[in-house]
Write an enzyme that holds these catalytic residues in place. Structure first.
Site, mmCIF file in Angstrom:
data_model
loop_
_atom_site.group_PDB
_atom_site.id
_atom_site.type_symbol
_atom_site.label_atom_id
_atom_site.label_comp_id
_atom_site.label_asym_id
_atom_site.label_seq_id
_atom_site.Cartn_x
_atom_site.Cartn_y
_atom_site.Cartn_z
ATOM 1 N N ASP A 220 -13.799 -34.017 -1.250
ATOM 2 C CA ASP A 220 -14.006 -35.062 -2.264
ATOM 3 C C ASP A 220 -13.701 -36.436 -1.662
ATOM 4 O OD1 ASP A 220 -11.359 -34.209 -2.099
ATOM 5 O OD2 ASP A 220 -10.957 -34.375 -4.247
ATOM 6 N N ASP A 244 -24.148 -29.424 3.503
ATOM 7 C CA ASP A 244 -25.418 -29.670 2.820
ATOM 8 C C ASP A 244 -25.300 -30.921 1.967
ATOM 9 O OD1 ASP A 244 -28.033 -29.109 1.792
ATOM 10 O OD2 ASP A 244 -27.077 -28.388 -0.042
HETATM 11 C C1 IPM Z 1 -31.137 -28.248 3.718
HETATM 12 C C2 IPM Z 1 -31.751 -27.744 2.439
HETATM 13 C C3 IPM Z 1 -31.622 -26.237 2.383
HETATM 14 C C4 IPM Z 1 -30.138 -25.912 2.372
HETATM 15 C C5 IPM Z 1 -32.343 -25.564 1.207
HETATM 16 C C6 IPM Z 1 -33.818 -25.928 1.175
HETATM 17 C C7 IPM Z 1 -32.168 -24.081 1.199
HETATM 18 O O1 IPM Z 1 -31.179 -28.381 1.347
HETATM 19 O O2 IPM Z 1 -31.592 -27.846 4.796
HETATM 20 O O3 IPM Z 1 -30.217 -29.063 3.644
HETATM 21 O O4 IPM Z 1 -29.496 -25.940 1.307
HETATM 22 O O5 IPM Z 1 -29.606 -25.634 3.431
HETATM 23 MG MG MG Z 2 -29.864 -29.948 1.838
#
Ligand code: IPM
Ligand code: MG
Length: 355
Positions: A220, A244
């Site tokens: 966070d 991500d």
């Molecule tokens: C990324 C994308 C992917 C992930 C999805 C499309 C599955 O958001 O490459 O960051 O979450 O890894």
């Molecule tokens: Mg992503």
């Protein structure tokens, strides 16, 4: 003449448009340096589901496994949103990453000087940012079991083994050694057991890298620090889901999500893709920014083929093109001298490949 076998997965949405520009630029650099790229196209994602009923057909996986590297565009679209999870386009990509064992996802965030006003953040906050997110890609809550959706309850499992943590941490430390020698490990160790193990394991491995300065941050706080003062970061080391989220956030530092490339490495064959999605709303209009994919091709040359000169020439060509004022519509308000279509941008970059 050297030659390489490249598996090309264009995917859905804007995928085909942007990947075509990346191969165009690869061919331009290949011509200069006497390298031949042999491309083989494979289906993955929604288009693969439509044609074969499987978002990752066996042929695609086999093709990827027998190539020197995989160049990938993007997958997904609204029309597949209600499919069962295992048939969704995303499941194809996740399985590809898992089968190829590409556990290390590198997402560099760099500011192109000419675009420092394009960020939603103030110019003085972003100018000079140069950081690398090292995201664990084949474990964590994305893959943990048990997982299930019941009628009124659903659950996932965030799990990491010490070995998984150590191998991704090693990648981060090795990269830091070639950069500013600072690693910030991001976790949620104040709440999650899995993060406690993460932190302990990273600390233990850090002893093998006495020159690297290691810090720890809760996710966070890291999300906040990324917009407060992104220049404080050199290498950010983190798990799958935190990486991500943080890498999408970090992309805004650069001004457009259409600029950021990624490399997924450490396994059998590397996968190179822009960090953005398939942008179905703008697909087929030739307005997508191909730079993230072209820069991913540069990472492919560097990390999978060890063609560092070719990689450098692509990076230089992208920088020159932006310096000369060529912009796709996403960046039209920032120093544009010429607004160009996706394929025009690719052609200008290809033409700017130097010696
Ligand atoms: C990324 C994308 C992917 C992930 C999805 C499309 C599955 O958001 O490459 O960051 O979450 O890894
Ligand atoms: Mg992503």
């Amino acid at each position: 003449m050297k030659s390489y076998k490249i598996a090309v997965i264009k995917g859905d949405g804007i995928g085909p448009e942007i990947v075509d520009e990346a191969t165009k630029v690869m061919d331009a650099v290949g011509k200069k340096l006497d390298i031949k790229f042999n491309y083989n196209e494979y289906l993955m994602g929604g288009c693969a589901y439509e044609q074969t009923g499987n978002p990752l057909p066996d042929e695609t996986l086999k093709g990827a496994l027998s190539s020197d590297a995989v160049l990938f565009g993007s997958i997904g679209g609204y029309q597949w949103d209600s499919l069962p999870r295992e048939l969704r386009p995303e499941s194809g990509l996740l399985r590809l990453r898992s089968e190829l064992e590409v556990f290390a996802n590198l997402r560099p965030v760099k500011i192109y000087h000419e675009l420092s006003s394009a960020s939603t953040l103030k110019e003085e906050i972003v100018s000079g940012v140069d950081l690398m997110v090292v995201r664990e890609l084949t474990g964590g809550i994305y893959f943990g079991k048990p997982r299930e959706k019941l009628e009124n309850k659903a659950y996932n499992t965030m799990v990491y083994s010490k070995d998984e943590i150590r191998r991704i941490a090693k990648i981060a430390f090795e990269i830091a050694m070639k950069r500013d020698k600072r690693v910030c490990s991001v976790d949620k160790a104040n709440v999650l057991e899995v993060s406690q193990l993460w932190r302990d394991s990273v600390k233990e491995l850090a002893k093998e890298y006495p020159e690297v300065e290691l810090s720890h941050m809760y996710v966070d706080n890291a999300a906040m620090q990324l917009v407060r003062n992104p220049k404080q970061f050199d290498v950010i080391l983190t798990g799958n889901i935190f990486g991500d989220i943080l890498s999408d956030e970090a992309s805004m530092i650069s001004g457009s999500i259409g600029l950021l490339p990624s490399a997924s490495i450490g396994g059998k064959v590397g996968v190179y893709e822009p960090i953005h999605g398939s942008a179905p709303d703008i697909a087929g209009q030739a307005i997508a920014n191909p730079i993230a994919t072209i820069a991913s091709a540069s990472m492919l040359l560097k990390y999978s083929l060890n063609e560092t000169k070719a990689s450098f020439l692509i990076d230089e060509a992208i920088a020159k093109t932006l310096k000369d004022g060529y912009r796709t519509p996403d960046l039209s308000e920032y120093g544009a001298k010429k607004i160009c279509k996706t394929h025009e941008m690719g052609s200008v970059i290809a033409g700017n490949i130097g010696e």
